[in-house]
Design a protein around this motif. Sequence first.
Motif, PDB file in Angstrom:
ATOM      1  N   LEU A  18      52.734  35.106  37.426  1.00 23.18           N
ATOM      2  CA  LEU A  18      52.555  35.400  38.838  1.00 23.18           C
ATOM      3  C   LEU A  18      51.730  34.288  39.461  1.00 23.18           C
ATOM      4  CD1 LEU A  18      51.610  39.203  38.921  1.00 23.18           C
ATOM      5  CD2 LEU A  18      53.711  38.199  39.820  1.00 23.18           C
ATOM      6  N   ARG A  19      51.929  34.060  40.748  1.00 26.54           N
ATOM      7  CA  ARG A  19      51.072  33.160  41.499  1.00 26.54           C
ATOM      8  C   ARG A  19      50.439  33.912  42.646  1.00 26.54           C
ATOM      9  NH1 ARG A  19      52.528  27.706  44.953  1.00 26.54           N
ATOM     10  NH2 ARG A  19      53.466  29.316  46.306  1.00 26.54           N
ATOM     11  N   LEU A  20      49.118  33.985  42.627  1.00 28.00           N
ATOM     12  CA  LEU A  20      48.372  34.608  43.700  1.00 28.00           C
ATOM     13  C   LEU A  20      48.002  33.568  44.745  1.00 28.00           C
ATOM     14  CD1 LEU A  20      45.905  36.873  41.685  1.00 28.00           C
ATOM     15  CD2 LEU A  20      48.267  37.343  42.379  1.00 28.00           C
ATOM     16  N   SER A  21      48.000  33.982  46.002  1.00 23.97           N
ATOM     17  CA  SER A  21      47.616  33.116  47.102  1.00 23.97           C
ATOM     18  C   SER A  21      46.468  33.736  47.875  1.00 23.97           C
ATOM     19  CB  SER A  21      48.794  32.886  48.055  1.00 23.97           C
ATOM     20  OG  SER A  21      49.871  32.247  47.403  1.00 23.97           O
ATOM     21  N   CYS A  22      45.605  32.898  48.393  1.00 28.39           N
ATOM     22  CA  CYS A  22      44.488  33.331  49.221  1.00 28.39           C
ATOM     23  C   CYS A  22      44.441  32.436  50.443  1.00 28.39           C
ATOM     24  CB  CYS A  22      43.177  33.259  48.440  1.00 28.39           C
ATOM     25  SG  CYS A  22      41.699  33.568  49.428  1.00 28.39           S
ATOM     26  N   ALA A  23      44.772  33.000  51.590  1.00 34.34           N
ATOM     27  CA  ALA A  23      44.763  32.257  52.840  1.00 34.34           C
ATOM     28  C   ALA A  23      43.409  32.412  53.517  1.00 34.34           C
ATOM     29  CB  ALA A  23      45.880  32.749  53.754  1.00 34.34           C
ATOM     30  N   TRP A  36      38.364  33.050  42.100  1.00 32.24           N
ATOM     31  CA  TRP A  36      39.115  34.268  41.857  1.00 32.24           C
ATOM     32  C   TRP A  36      38.316  35.138  40.896  1.00 32.24           C
ATOM     33  CZ3 TRP A  36      43.302  35.935  44.446  1.00 32.24           C
ATOM     34  CH2 TRP A  36      44.057  34.998  45.145  1.00 32.24           C
ATOM     35  N   TYR A  37      38.152  36.389  41.264  1.00 32.01           N
ATOM     36  CA  TYR A  37      37.515  37.391  40.434  1.00 32.01           C
ATOM     37  C   TYR A  37      38.498  38.520  40.195  1.00 32.01           C
ATOM     38  CZ  TYR A  37      32.964  35.216  41.435  1.00 32.01           C
ATOM     39  OH  TYR A  37      31.897  34.356  41.531  1.00 32.01           O
ATOM     40  N   ARG A  38      38.215  39.323  39.193  1.00 29.27           N
ATOM     41  CA  ARG A  38      39.054  40.490  38.956  1.00 29.27           C
ATOM     42  C   ARG A  38      38.205  41.659  38.496  1.00 29.27           C
ATOM     43  NH1 ARG A  38      42.426  38.432  33.596  1.00 29.27           N
ATOM     44  NH2 ARG A  38      40.701  38.600  32.082  1.00 29.27           N
ATOM     45  N   GLN A  39      38.703  42.849  38.768  1.00 32.09           N
ATOM     46  CA  GLN A  39      38.030  44.065  38.351  1.00 32.09           C
ATOM     47  C   GLN A  39      39.057  45.047  37.827  1.00 32.09           C
ATOM     48  OE1 GLN A  39      35.552  45.959  41.335  1.00 32.09           O
ATOM     49  NE2 GLN A  39      34.267  46.848  39.728  1.00 32.09           N
ATOM     50  N   ALA A  40      38.953  45.357  36.548  1.00 32.56           N
ATOM     51  CA  ALA A  40      39.815  46.334  35.909  1.00 32.56           C
ATOM     52  C   ALA A  40      39.176  47.711  35.995  1.00 32.56           C
ATOM     53  CB  ALA A  40      40.061  45.949  34.454  1.00 32.56           C
ATOM     54  N   TYR A  93      42.656  41.628  41.758  1.00 34.11           N
ATOM     55  CA  TYR A  93      42.181  40.258  41.847  1.00 34.11           C
ATOM     56  C   TYR A  93      41.685  39.977  43.260  1.00 34.11           C
ATOM     57  CZ  TYR A  93      43.900  39.106  37.221  1.00 34.11           C
ATOM     58  OH  TYR A  93      44.090  39.055  35.864  1.00 34.11           O
ATOM     59  N   TYR A  94      40.487  39.412  43.341  1.00 38.61           N
ATOM     60  CA  TYR A  94      39.831  39.151  44.614  1.00 38.61           C
ATOM     61  C   TYR A  94      39.590  37.665  44.804  1.00 38.61           C
ATOM     62  CZ  TYR A  94      38.677  44.139  44.503  1.00 38.61           C
ATOM     63  OH  TYR A  94      38.730  45.507  44.443  1.00 38.61           O
ATOM     64  N   CYS A  95      39.850  37.191  45.993  1.00 42.27           N
ATOM     65  CA  CYS A  95      39.522  35.831  46.382  1.00 42.27           C
ATOM     66  C   CYS A  95      38.103  35.801  46.929  1.00 42.27           C
ATOM     67  CB  CYS A  95      40.513  35.343  47.439  1.00 42.27           C
ATOM     68  SG  CYS A  95      40.293  33.637  47.967  1.00 42.27           S
ATOM     69  N   ASN A  96      37.361  34.744  46.597  1.00 45.95           N
ATOM     70  CA  ASN A  96      35.976  34.602  47.003  1.00 45.95           C
ATOM     71  C   ASN A  96      35.702  33.211  47.554  1.00 45.95           C
ATOM     72  OD1 ASN A  96      32.927  35.403  46.765  1.00 45.95           O
ATOM     73  ND2 ASN A  96      33.085  33.475  45.637  1.00 45.95           N
ATOM     74  N   ALA A  97      34.963  33.161  48.638  1.00 44.33           N
ATOM     75  CA  ALA A  97      34.444  31.912  49.185  1.00 44.33           C
ATOM     76  C   ALA A  97      32.931  31.985  49.146  1.00 44.33           C
ATOM     77  CB  ALA A  97      34.940  31.688  50.605  1.00 44.33           C
ATOM     78  N   ARG A  98      32.303  30.991  48.509  1.00 37.74           N
ATOM     79  CA  ARG A  98      30.866  31.042  48.294  1.00 37.74           C
ATOM     80  C   ARG A  98      30.179  29.779  48.774  1.00 37.74           C
ATOM     81  NH1 ARG A  98      27.851  31.985  42.406  1.00 37.74           N
ATOM     82  NH2 ARG A  98      25.715  32.120  43.232  1.00 37.74           N
ATOM     83  N   LYS A  99      29.121  29.974  49.522  1.00 38.39           N
ATOM     84  CA  LYS A  99      28.161  28.923  49.800  1.00 38.39           C
ATOM     85  C   LYS A  99      26.780  29.515  49.614  1.00 38.39           C
ATOM     86  CE  LYS A  99      28.296  29.619  54.816  1.00 38.39           C
ATOM     87  NZ  LYS A  99      28.587  28.963  56.123  1.00 38.39           N
ATOM     88  N   ILE A 100      25.765  28.671  49.597  1.00 36.76           N
ATOM     89  CA  ILE A 100      24.425  29.158  49.312  1.00 36.76           C
ATOM     90  C   ILE A 100      24.050  30.288  50.263  1.00 36.76           C
ATOM     91  CG2 ILE A 100      21.985  28.563  49.275  1.00 36.76           C
ATOM     92  CD1 ILE A 100      22.785  25.773  48.348  1.00 36.76           C
ATOM     93  N   TRP A 105      34.734  37.802  50.841  1.00 37.13           N
ATOM     94  CA  TRP A 105      35.697  38.398  49.914  1.00 37.13           C
ATOM     95  C   TRP A 105      36.946  38.840  50.631  1.00 37.13           C
ATOM     96  CZ3 TRP A 105      34.769  38.452  44.717  1.00 37.13           C
ATOM     97  CH2 TRP A 105      33.438  38.262  44.305  1.00 37.13           C
ATOM     98  N   GLY A 106      38.076  38.694  49.961  1.00 37.29           N
ATOM     99  CA  GLY A 106      39.301  39.302  50.421  1.00 37.29           C
ATOM    100  C   GLY A 106      39.365  40.759  50.000  1.00 37.29           C
ATOM    101  N   GLN A 107      40.419  41.443  50.404  1.00 38.40           N
ATOM    102  CA  GLN A 107      40.569  42.862  50.090  1.00 38.40           C
ATOM    103  C   GLN A 107      41.102  43.120  48.688  1.00 38.40           C
ATOM    104  OE1 GLN A 107      41.930  45.616  53.253  1.00 38.40           O
ATOM    105  NE2 GLN A 107      42.336  43.756  54.458  1.00 38.40           N
ATOM    106  N   GLY A 108      41.653  42.120  48.059  1.00 38.74           N
ATOM    107  CA  GLY A 108      42.147  42.248  46.706  1.00 38.74           C
ATOM    108  C   GLY A 108      43.649  42.467  46.649  1.00 38.74           C
ATOM    109  N   THR A 109      44.236  42.069  45.535  1.00 39.68           N
ATOM    110  CA  THR A 109      45.644  42.296  45.280  1.00 39.68           C
ATOM    111  C   THR A 109      45.806  42.778  43.840  1.00 39.68           C
ATOM    112  OG1 THR A 109      47.869  41.308  45.406  1.00 39.68           O
ATOM    113  CG2 THR A 109      46.089  39.875  44.633  1.00 39.68           C
ATOM    114  N   GLN A 110      46.604  43.817  43.656  1.00 42.53           N
ATOM    115  CA  GLN A 110      46.755  44.442  42.346  1.00 42.53           C
ATOM    116  C   GLN A 110      47.715  43.650  41.475  1.00 42.53           C
ATOM    117  OE1 GLN A 110      45.374  47.520  40.985  1.00 42.53           O
ATOM    118  NE2 GLN A 110      46.261  46.600  39.128  1.00 42.53           N
ATOM    119  N   VAL A 111      47.279  43.376  40.259  1.00 40.08           N
ATOM    120  CA  VAL A 111      48.134  42.784  39.234  1.00 40.08           C
ATOM    121  C   VAL A 111      48.215  43.768  38.077  1.00 40.08           C
ATOM    122  CG1 VAL A 111      48.383  40.934  37.538  1.00 40.08           C
ATOM    123  CG2 VAL A 111      47.616  40.410  39.866  1.00 40.08           C
TER     124      VAL A 111
END
Length: 115
Positions: A18-23, A36-40, A93-100, A105-111
């Motif tokens: 699969l290919r996940l995208s984060c816009a 990219w993070y994930r939570q099972a 799976y969650y997309c994350n953008a981090r700065k100090i 966070w995005g809302q997540g997409t189920q894999v």
Amino acid sequence: QVQLVESGGGLVQAGGSLRLSCAASGSIFRINTMGWYRQAPGKQRELVAVISPSGVTNYADSVKGRFTISRDSFKNTVYLQMNMLKPEDTAVYYCNARKIGFDSWGQGTQVTVSS
């Protein structure tokens, strides 16, 4: 605040891809580390892959050699290419953008990977 929208999740058999995208809402890659993070179910959210503003990548040992994080700065999109998927990869799976001092966070997409 950075707006992030994930897509590309779904149901796939073990061994598939699969290919996940984060816009992202604007040109943020120069100042934000993208991840990219994930939570099972029943587990803590874990880091899967990151890419720094300079393009340096890092991966969790569990996905190294199978997953690839990349970005397209022209499209303001970060990707996670997932190959050789295993049932234990099943998670949101969650997309994350981090700065100090700040995370977006995005809302997540189920894999879901079936055996």
